[in-house]
Scaffold this motif. Structure first.
Motif, PDB file in Angstrom:
ATOM      1  N   PRO A 272       0.797  -1.226   0.000  1.00 64.73           N
ATOM      2  CA  PRO A 272       0.000   0.000   0.000  1.00 64.73           C
ATOM      3  C   PRO A 272       0.833   1.280   0.000  1.00 64.73           C
ATOM      4  O   PRO A 272       0.352   2.334  -0.435  1.00 64.73           O
ATOM      5  CB  PRO A 272      -0.821  -0.107   1.295  1.00 64.73           C
ATOM      6  N   ALA A 273       2.078   1.195   0.487  1.00 62.98           N
ATOM      7  CA  ALA A 273       2.927   2.383   0.542  1.00 62.98           C
ATOM      8  C   ALA A 273       3.762   2.575  -0.718  1.00 62.98           C
ATOM      9  O   ALA A 273       4.414   3.615  -0.880  1.00 62.98           O
ATOM     10  CB  ALA A 273       3.853   2.287   1.758  1.00 62.98           C
ATOM     11  N   CYS A 274       3.758   1.585  -1.617  1.00 68.98           N
ATOM     12  CA  CYS A 274       4.580   1.670  -2.823  1.00 68.98           C
ATOM     13  C   CYS A 274       4.077   2.774  -3.753  1.00 68.98           C
ATOM     14  O   CYS A 274       2.870   3.002  -3.862  1.00 68.98           O
ATOM     15  CB  CYS A 274       4.583   0.330  -3.560  1.00 68.98           C
ATOM     16  N   PRO A 275       4.986   3.437  -4.447  1.00 69.24           N
ATOM     17  CA  PRO A 275       4.574   4.532  -5.339  1.00 69.24           C
ATOM     18  C   PRO A 275       3.879   4.006  -6.593  1.00 69.24           C
ATOM     19  O   PRO A 275       4.210   2.943  -7.100  1.00 69.24           O
ATOM     20  CB  PRO A 275       5.905   5.204  -5.693  1.00 69.24           C
ATOM     21  N   ASP A 276       2.915   4.762  -7.064  1.00 71.93           N
ATOM     22  CA  ASP A 276       2.177   4.413  -8.281  1.00 71.93           C
ATOM     23  C   ASP A 276       2.877   5.080  -9.467  1.00 71.93           C
ATOM     24  O   ASP A 276       2.488   6.151  -9.935  1.00 71.93           O
ATOM     25  CB  ASP A 276       0.728   4.887  -8.166  1.00 71.93           C
ATOM     26  N   ARG A 277       3.948   4.449  -9.929  1.00 75.26           N
ATOM     27  CA  ARG A 277       4.747   5.003 -11.032  1.00 75.26           C
ATOM     28  C   ARG A 277       5.200   3.892 -11.954  1.00 75.26           C
ATOM     29  O   ARG A 277       5.236   2.728 -11.564  1.00 75.26           O
ATOM     30  CB  ARG A 277       5.957   5.753 -10.496  1.00 75.26           C
ATOM     31  N   SER A 278       5.573   4.279 -13.170  1.00 76.92           N
ATOM     32  CA  SER A 278       6.045   3.301 -14.145  1.00 76.92           C
ATOM     33  C   SER A 278       7.522   3.453 -14.471  1.00 76.92           C
ATOM     34  O   SER A 278       8.085   2.588 -15.141  1.00 76.92           O
ATOM     35  CB  SER A 278       5.238   3.420 -15.444  1.00 76.92           C
ATOM     36  N   GLY A 514       9.278   9.142 -19.658  1.00 77.60           N
ATOM     37  CA  GLY A 514       8.078   9.235 -18.838  1.00 77.60           C
ATOM     38  C   GLY A 514       6.850   8.562 -19.409  1.00 77.60           C
ATOM     39  O   GLY A 514       5.721   8.939 -19.098  1.00 77.60           O
ATOM     40  N   TRP A 515       7.041   7.518 -20.221  1.00 78.01           N
ATOM     41  CA  TRP A 515       5.889   6.801 -20.773  1.00 78.01           C
ATOM     42  C   TRP A 515       5.068   6.160 -19.658  1.00 78.01           C
ATOM     43  O   TRP A 515       5.615   5.617 -18.695  1.00 78.01           O
ATOM     44  CB  TRP A 515       6.353   5.683 -21.695  1.00 78.01           C
ATOM     45  N   PRO A 516       3.736   6.138 -19.797  1.00 79.21           N
ATOM     46  CA  PRO A 516       2.925   5.321 -18.892  1.00 79.21           C
ATOM     47  C   PRO A 516       3.010   3.847 -19.290  1.00 79.21           C
ATOM     48  O   PRO A 516       3.394   3.510 -20.416  1.00 79.21           O
ATOM     49  CB  PRO A 516       1.510   5.862 -19.101  1.00 79.21           C
ATOM     50  N   ARG A 517       2.630   2.973 -18.389  1.00 82.47           N
ATOM     51  CA  ARG A 517       2.701   1.529 -18.636  1.00 82.47           C
ATOM     52  C   ARG A 517       1.890   1.131 -19.866  1.00 82.47           C
ATOM     53  O   ARG A 517       2.327   0.296 -20.669  1.00 82.47           O
ATOM     54  CB  ARG A 517       2.205   0.787 -17.397  1.00 82.47           C
ATOM     55  N   ASP A 518       0.698   1.695 -20.040  1.00 81.92           N
ATOM     56  CA  ASP A 518      -0.159   1.315 -21.160  1.00 81.92           C
ATOM     57  C   ASP A 518       0.493   1.611 -22.503  1.00 81.92           C
ATOM     58  O   ASP A 518       0.321   0.856 -23.468  1.00 81.92           O
ATOM     59  CB  ASP A 518      -1.496   2.044 -21.066  1.00 81.92           C
ATOM     60  N   ARG A 519       1.231   2.707 -22.592  1.00 86.89           N
ATOM     61  CA  ARG A 519       1.888   3.037 -23.862  1.00 86.89           C
ATOM     62  C   ARG A 519       2.975   2.020 -24.177  1.00 86.89           C
ATOM     63  O   ARG A 519       3.156   1.621 -25.335  1.00 86.89           O
ATOM     64  CB  ARG A 519       2.478   4.443 -23.813  1.00 86.89           C
ATOM     65  N   ALA A 520       3.706   1.583 -23.157  1.00 86.32           N
ATOM     66  CA  ALA A 520       4.753   0.572 -23.364  1.00 86.32           C
ATOM     67  C   ALA A 520       4.148  -0.742 -23.836  1.00 86.32           C
ATOM     68  O   ALA A 520       4.661  -1.391 -24.753  1.00 86.32           O
ATOM     69  CB  ALA A 520       5.532   0.376 -22.068  1.00 86.32           C
ATOM     70  N   ILE A 521       3.027  -1.136 -23.222  1.00 85.06           N
ATOM     71  CA  ILE A 521       2.363  -2.372 -23.622  1.00 85.06           C
ATOM     72  C   ILE A 521       1.882  -2.267 -25.062  1.00 85.06           C
ATOM     73  O   ILE A 521       2.046  -3.199 -25.867  1.00 85.06           O
ATOM     74  CB  ILE A 521       1.194  -2.668 -22.661  1.00 85.06           C
ATOM     75  N   ALA A 522       1.273  -1.140 -25.413  1.00 87.51           N
ATOM     76  CA  ALA A 522       0.751  -0.957 -26.771  1.00 87.51           C
ATOM     77  C   ALA A 522       1.871  -1.029 -27.805  1.00 87.51           C
ATOM     78  O   ALA A 522       1.695  -1.626 -28.879  1.00 87.51           O
ATOM     79  CB  ALA A 522       0.015   0.381 -26.862  1.00 87.51           C
ATOM     80  N   GLU A 536       2.738  -7.940 -20.825  1.00 86.71           N
ATOM     81  CA  GLU A 536       2.588  -7.250 -19.548  1.00 86.71           C
ATOM     82  C   GLU A 536       3.690  -7.653 -18.576  1.00 86.71           C
ATOM     83  O   GLU A 536       4.225  -6.800 -17.846  1.00 86.71           O
ATOM     84  CB  GLU A 536       1.214  -7.560 -18.958  1.00 86.71           C
ATOM     85  N   ASN A 537       4.049  -8.931 -18.541  1.00 85.99           N
ATOM     86  CA  ASN A 537       5.149  -9.375 -17.673  1.00 85.99           C
ATOM     87  C   ASN A 537       6.462  -8.728 -18.086  1.00 85.99           C
ATOM     88  O   ASN A 537       7.280  -8.341 -17.238  1.00 85.99           O
ATOM     89  CB  ASN A 537       5.273 -10.893 -17.725  1.00 85.99           C
ATOM     90  N   GLU A 538       6.690  -8.634 -19.400  1.00 87.86           N
ATOM     91  CA  GLU A 538       7.910  -7.996 -19.891  1.00 87.86           C
ATOM     92  C   GLU A 538       7.967  -6.532 -19.455  1.00 87.86           C
ATOM     93  O   GLU A 538       8.986  -6.056 -18.947  1.00 87.86           O
ATOM     94  CB  GLU A 538       7.973  -8.095 -21.417  1.00 87.86           C
ATOM     95  N   VAL A 539       6.887  -5.813 -19.661  1.00 89.79           N
ATOM     96  CA  VAL A 539       6.875  -4.394 -19.303  1.00 89.79           C
ATOM     97  C   VAL A 539       7.056  -4.211 -17.801  1.00 89.79           C
ATOM     98  O   VAL A 539       7.791  -3.316 -17.349  1.00 89.79           O
ATOM     99  CB  VAL A 539       5.571  -3.735 -19.795  1.00 89.79           C
ATOM    100  N   ASP A 540       6.415  -5.068 -17.016  1.00 92.17           N
ATOM    101  CA  ASP A 540       6.592  -4.973 -15.563  1.00 92.17           C
ATOM    102  C   ASP A 540       8.036  -5.269 -15.165  1.00 92.17           C
ATOM    103  O   ASP A 540       8.559  -4.692 -14.207  1.00 92.17           O
ATOM    104  CB  ASP A 540       5.642  -5.935 -14.852  1.00 92.17           C
ATOM    105  N   ARG A 541       8.681  -6.158 -15.902  1.00 91.87           N
ATOM    106  CA  ARG A 541      10.100  -6.421 -15.650  1.00 91.87           C
ATOM    107  C   ARG A 541      10.917  -5.155 -15.880  1.00 91.87           C
ATOM    108  O   ARG A 541      11.793  -4.813 -15.077  1.00 91.87           O
ATOM    109  CB  ARG A 541      10.577  -7.538 -16.573  1.00 91.87           C
ATOM    110  N   TYR A 542      10.645  -4.425 -16.959  1.00 95.41           N
ATOM    111  CA  TYR A 542      11.405  -3.203 -17.238  1.00 95.41           C
ATOM    112  C   TYR A 542      11.119  -2.128 -16.194  1.00 95.41           C
ATOM    113  O   TYR A 542      12.011  -1.364 -15.816  1.00 95.41           O
ATOM    114  CB  TYR A 542      11.076  -2.658 -18.629  1.00 95.41           C
ATOM    115  N   ILE A 543       9.867  -2.067 -15.738  1.00 90.64           N
ATOM    116  CA  ILE A 543       9.512  -1.093 -14.706  1.00 90.64           C
ATOM    117  C   ILE A 543      10.286  -1.374 -13.422  1.00 90.64           C
ATOM    118  O   ILE A 543      10.812  -0.466 -12.779  1.00 90.64           O
ATOM    119  CB  ILE A 543       7.990  -1.129 -14.443  1.00 90.64           C
ATOM    120  N   ALA A 544      10.373  -2.652 -13.066  1.00 90.29           N
ATOM    121  CA  ALA A 544      11.021  -3.030 -11.804  1.00 90.29           C
ATOM    122  C   ALA A 544      12.529  -3.062 -11.888  1.00 90.29           C
ATOM    123  O   ALA A 544      13.214  -2.938 -10.875  1.00 90.29           O
ATOM    124  CB  ALA A 544      10.505  -4.400 -11.364  1.00 90.29           C
ATOM    125  N   TRP A 545      13.071  -3.208 -13.096  1.00 88.32           N
ATOM    126  CA  TRP A 545      14.500  -3.460 -13.254  1.00 88.32           C
ATOM    127  C   TRP A 545      15.074  -2.569 -14.352  1.00 88.32           C
ATOM    128  O   TRP A 545      15.418  -3.041 -15.434  1.00 88.32           O
ATOM    129  CB  TRP A 545      14.684  -4.938 -13.594  1.00 88.32           C
TER     130      TRP A 545
END
Length: 600
Positions: A272-278, A514-522, A536-545
Motif C-alpha cells: 500500500p505504501a509503494c509509489p504508483d509510477r512506471s 516518462g511513458w505510462p505503462r499502457d503506452r509501453a504495452i501498446a 505485460e510481464n515484460e513491461v513490468d520487468r522493465y519497470i522493476a529493473w
C-alpha cells in the motif's frame, strides 16, 4: 528469456565483504617489487572469490556449485550492506596499489575488470537499489544486490547437495535459519520505506502471489521438498524416512511461517505504501539514477536518447524482415494482422510438456553436431535440458540457463518452461535454444569456466552487455550454416529480435521519457507477436529493473560491429571460427574493453 548465469557474481560485488584486504599480502601490495605483483594479485583475487562466496552462500550453492558455505544464508540487512561497502572501498585501494606492469596480460585484464566493477558498485550505492530486494519475476542475471532471495532460497531443494547425512544437516540448518532471513528482508524493506526507495506498486502483487505460494500449507508441496527425491538410493528406508521427517518438520516449523510473515508484511504494509509510477523519471534523482544504470548495464557511454533512437531504427529492420516472411508464407493481410494471426494460430502451439522438452533437446543435439562449423574451441562441460519445477514455472521466463557446478557435480542446465504447454509457441523454440544453450550461454559460459591461468572469479563473471549480447548474436548465427529452414522459425527469430529492439524503445520510454505503462504495452503489441500476458510481464520487468533490458541489443550490435571491422580488415582470409574463438577467449568483459582487446 535469458539466463541466471552467475546471477550474483557481478552485481554482488557491490557489497561483498572483502576481509582479505587486511591480510599481510594485501597490505604489502604497494611495495615496489614488480616480481611480487603477480603473486600479490593472485592472492587478493583468490581471497576476493572466497569472501564473495562466503557472503552469498545461497547463490554459491545454486549458480557456482561451490559448497563450502552450504549451511549458511545471505544477510540482506542494511547494516551488513554498509559494512560491505566499507570493505569494498578498502579493496579498491588495495587493487589500485598493485603495479599492473608486474602482471601477466590476463592478470591485467582481471585487475581492470575487478576495479571497474568495484567502482561501479560503490557509485551505485547512492541510489539505494539494495533497499528494493523483491522483483515481480525470477531475475535473470547481474541483478540488484540480494534481489529475489525469497525465490533463490526456494530453489535449494533442487540444488543443495544431498549425498550424505552431513549434506542433510546443512540443509536443515538453512531451513531453520529462514525466519532470520525473513526478518532481515523485512528490515530492509522498512529501511527502503523510510528512505523513499521502494518498488513500483504495479509489480508487487506478483511478489505477494509468489510468497503466498511458497507459504503453502503442506511441506510436500514446497519446492524445497525436491531434495527428498534426491536422497541417496542406497540409504535404507529408515534413514530416508528419518531424513524426510526432519525436512518436513523444518519446512512446517520455520519456512512456511517465515514466508507467511513476509507475505503479510508485503501485502498489508509495504504494497500500500509503494509509489504508483512506471519509471524512474518520476523519482527525485531519477535522471541521474537511470543514466547511471544505462552506462552500467551497457558498459558504453550511450545516452538514453541515443539508445531510444537505435531501438526505433533497429525495429524498422526487424519489421521489414517479418514482412518478408509474411509474403513468403502467403498471408494475405498486413503485418499487424499477421502478428495477430501468429499469436493465436493453434497450429503454431505445442501439444504437451513432452513436445516442448523433446523439441528443445532435438534442436540442441542438431546444433551441437554443427558447432565445429562455427567454432574451433569447444567446451567439454555437458549440457542438459530440463523443465522448471511447477512453483518456479509460474513466474519464470520461457527459458533460462544455469551454469555447471564448479565441482563437476552438475552439468550446465537449459531450463524450459512447460507450464500451460498448449499456450507455448513452436516457432520460437530454435531461437530460444540457440540463445540459452548452444551456441549461446552454455558454450560461452563453459569456455569461460574451463579457461586456465585466469582468476577464479573471472571464470564465472558476467557482464550483461557481453553475455546477453553474445546470446542474441547466436540466435541468428545458425542461419549462416542453414539451420533455419522453416519460415515460421525465421519469423520466431525476427520476433525475438523485435522484442529486444522494443526493449531499447520501451525501457528508455518508461524511465527517461516518462511513458505510462499502457503506452509501453501498446508499443510491444504493435511490434511483436507475444501474447498480451507475456507482454505485460515484460513491461513490468522493465519497470522493476531499469536498464538491464538494454544490454541485449546493445551488446549484439557491438559484437556485429567488431566482426564487421575484422572482416573488412582480413578480407578473403577472414576466418569466422578463429574470430569466435578469439572473442570468447577473454571471458566476460565490458564492451569497451572487448573492443580494445579485439583491436589489439
Amino acid at each position: 528469456m535469458t539466463m541466471t548465469r552467475s546471477t550474483f557474481l557481478r552485481a554482488a560485488a557491490l557489497a561483498v565483504g572483502l576481509a582479505w584486504t587486511n591480510s599481510p599480502v594485501a597490505a604489502a601490495a604497494g611495495d615496489d617489487d614488480p616480481a611480487e605483483a603477480g603473486r600479490r594479485f593472485r592472492e587478493v583475487a583468490a581471497g576476493y572469490w572466497t569472501e564473495l562466496l562466503r557472503t552469498h552462500p545461497i547463490e554459491a550453492t545454486i549458480f557456482v556449485g561451490d559448497q563450502r558455505f552450504r549451511d549458511r544464508l545471505d544477510d540482506p540487512s542494511p547494516e551488513a550492506f554498509q559494512a560491505w561497502l566499507d570493505r569494498l572501498d578498502a579493496a579498491r585501494e588495495t587493487l589500485a596499489e598493485i603495479d599492473p606492469e608486474g602482471l601477466s596480460a590476463a592478470e591485467r585484464i582481471d585487475r581492470e575488470v575487478l576495479l571497474e566493477v568495484i567502482e561501479h558498485r560503490l557509485q551505485a550505492a547512492r541510489f539505494g537499489d539494495h533497499l528494493v530486494p523483491f522483483a515481480p519475476i525470477v531475475r535473470y542475471a547481474s541483478d540488484l544486490h540480494f534481489a529475489d532471495l525469497h525465490m533463490l532460497f526456494a530453489q535449494l531443494g533442487e540444488f543443495q547437495p544431498a549425498s550424505t547425512g552431513g549434506d542433510i544437516k546443512d540443509f536443515l540448518d538453512r531451513l531453520e535459519d529462514f525466519p532470520t532471513l525473513a526478518d532481515r528482508l523485512i528490515a530492509t524493506l522498512r529501511q527502503g520505506m523510510a528512505e523513499g526507495r521502494m518498488a513500483p506498486r504495479v509489480v508487487m502483487p506478483k511478489v505477494v502471489a509468489q510468497l503466498r505460494s511458497l507459504a503453502g500449507p503442506k511441506a510436500e508441496e514446497s519446492p524445497l521438498w525436491a531434495i527428498v527425491g534426491r536422497l541417496p538410493a542406497d540409504w535404507d528406508n529408515a534413514d530416508r524416512q528419518g531424513a524426510a521427517a526432519l525436512i518436513k518438520a523444518a519446512i512446517e516449523k520455520s519456512v512456511i511461517p517465515g514466508y507467511a510473515k513476509l507475505a503479510d508484511f508485503v501485502e498489508e504494509t509495504y504494497l500500500p505504501a509503494c509509489p504508483d509510477r512506471s519509471g524512474l523519471k518520476a523519482t527525485p534523482d531519477g535522471a541521474a539514477h537511470y543514466a547511471f544504470l544505462v552506462r552500467d548495464y551497457t558498459t558504453t557511454d550511450l545516452t538514453p536518447d541515443e539508445i531510444h533512437a537505435i531501438g526505433l531504427a533497429e525495429m524498422a529492420k526487424a519489421r521489414a524482415g517479418m514482412e518478408e516472411v509474411r509474403k513468403q508464407v502467403g498471408f494475405a493481410g498486413d503485418l499487424p494482422a499477421f502478428l495477430a494471426s501468429v499469436r493465436t494460430d493453434p497450429r503454431l502451439k505445442n501439444a504437451s510438456e513432452a513436445t516442448i522438452l523433446d523439441g528443445h533437446r532435438a534442436i540442441v543435439a542438431t546444433m551441437e553436431k554443427n558447432l565445429p562449423r562455427l567454432f574451433g574451441r569447444l567446451p567439454s562441460i555437458p549440457l542438459e535440458v530440463r523443465a522448471f519445477d511447477p512453483v518456479r514455472a509460474k513466474s519464470a521466463p520461457t527459458g533460462e540457463y544455469y551454469p555447471a557446478a564448479a565441482d563437476g557435480s552438475r552439468p550446465g542446465v537449459f531450463f524450459v518452461n512447460t507450464s500451460d504447454p498448449t499456450s507455448r509457441p513452436t516457432y520460437t523454440m530454435q531461437t530460444l535454444a540457440y540463445h540459452e544453450a548452444v551456441p549461446g550461454h552454455h558454450l560461452q559460459g563453459a569456455i569461460a569456466m574451463e579457461a586456465t591461468g585466469r582468476a577464479a572469479f573471472r571464470r564465472y563473471f558476467y557482464f550483461p552487455a557481453f553475455d546477453e549480447g553474445w546470446a542474441l548474436y547466436c540466435e541468428s548465427l545458425p542461419a549462416e550454416i542453414g539451420l533455419y529452414t522453416d519460415p515460421y522459425a525465421v519469423f520466431g527469430r525476427l520476433n525475438y529480435d523485435a522484442l529486444r529492439c522494443a526493449r531499447l524503445v520501451v525501457d528508455t520510454g518508461l524511465h527517461h521519457l516518462g511513458w505510462p505503462r499502457d503506452r509501453a504495452i501498446a508499443y510491444m503489441e504493435q511490434n511483436t507477436s507475444l501474447p498480451r500476458g507475456e507482454i505485460e510481464n515484460e513491461v513490468d520487468r522493465y519497470i522493476a529493473w531499469p536498464g538491464q533490458a538494454l544490454a541485449y541489443k546493445v551488446g549484439e550490435l557491438k559484437i556485429r560491429e567488431i566482426r564487421l571491422r575484422a572482416q573488412q580488415k582480413a578480407g578473403a582470409s577472414f576466418d569466422l571460427r578463429a574470430f569466435h574463438d578469439k572473442l570468447l577467449s577473454f571471458g566476460s568483459v565490458p564492451l569497451r574493453k572487448l573492443e580494445q582487446l579485439m583491436a589489439e
